[in-house]
Design an enzyme around this catalytic site. Sequence first.
Site, short mmCIF file in Angstrom:
data_model
loop_
_atom_site.label_atom_id
_atom_site.label_comp_id
_atom_site.label_asym_id
_atom_site.label_seq_id
_atom_site.Cartn_x
_atom_site.Cartn_y
_atom_site.Cartn_z
N GLU A 148 -26.14 4.25 0.82
CA GLU A 148 -25.84 5.56 1.42
C GLU A 148 -26.15 5.58 2.91
OE1 GLU A 148 -24.23 8.03 0.05
OE2 GLU A 148 -24.17 7.20 -1.96
N ASN A 199 -23.38 5.90 5.85
CA ASN A 199 -23.46 6.98 6.85
C ASN A 199 -23.33 6.42 8.27
OD1 ASN A 199 -23.76 9.09 5.06
ND2 ASN A 199 -25.84 9.60 5.66
N ARG A 248 -16.42 11.81 -2.32
CA ARG A 248 -17.87 11.70 -2.50
C ARG A 248 -18.67 12.08 -1.25
NH1 ARG A 248 -19.02 6.10 -3.14
NH2 ARG A 248 -21.10 6.81 -2.67
#
Length: 145
Positions: free
Chosen positions: A47, A51, A105
Amino acid sequence: MIENNMKLEFPSKSQNESFARVVVAAFAAQLDPTIEELADVKTAVSEAVTNSIIHGYEGTDGIVFIECNINDNKIEIFVKDKGKGIKDINIAMEPLYTSKPELERSGMGFTVMETFMDELEVKSEEGKGTIIRMVKEFKSVSTKG
């Protein structure tokens, strides 16, 4: 005192996200984590790196930096970029907030990191980049003789 550490840097290409999570997992393996603990770390790293690539560099070329420190039964992970930075960290960390609603998502990255790690800190400056600091304590280590 840091018992062990490692540094990694790689181009901000989406295909490098899986590479980053495997490298961090391999480094964390020396703490003999459970499969679940290792999966938590891999998910959080995915994640954070995603990002950096998607939001930090927005399709431009850049470098993602990862630094990991091991102290006792904890791993401390820094994921850094020198991308565009985050205007308002508090808003960005709200569940379901996204600056990219067109992406599948989106909006759950920081929530996922907070869920799977014991500590999460985000520092960012517009135009200079973002640093994500995550800490995971491996309970499996402290129960072994």
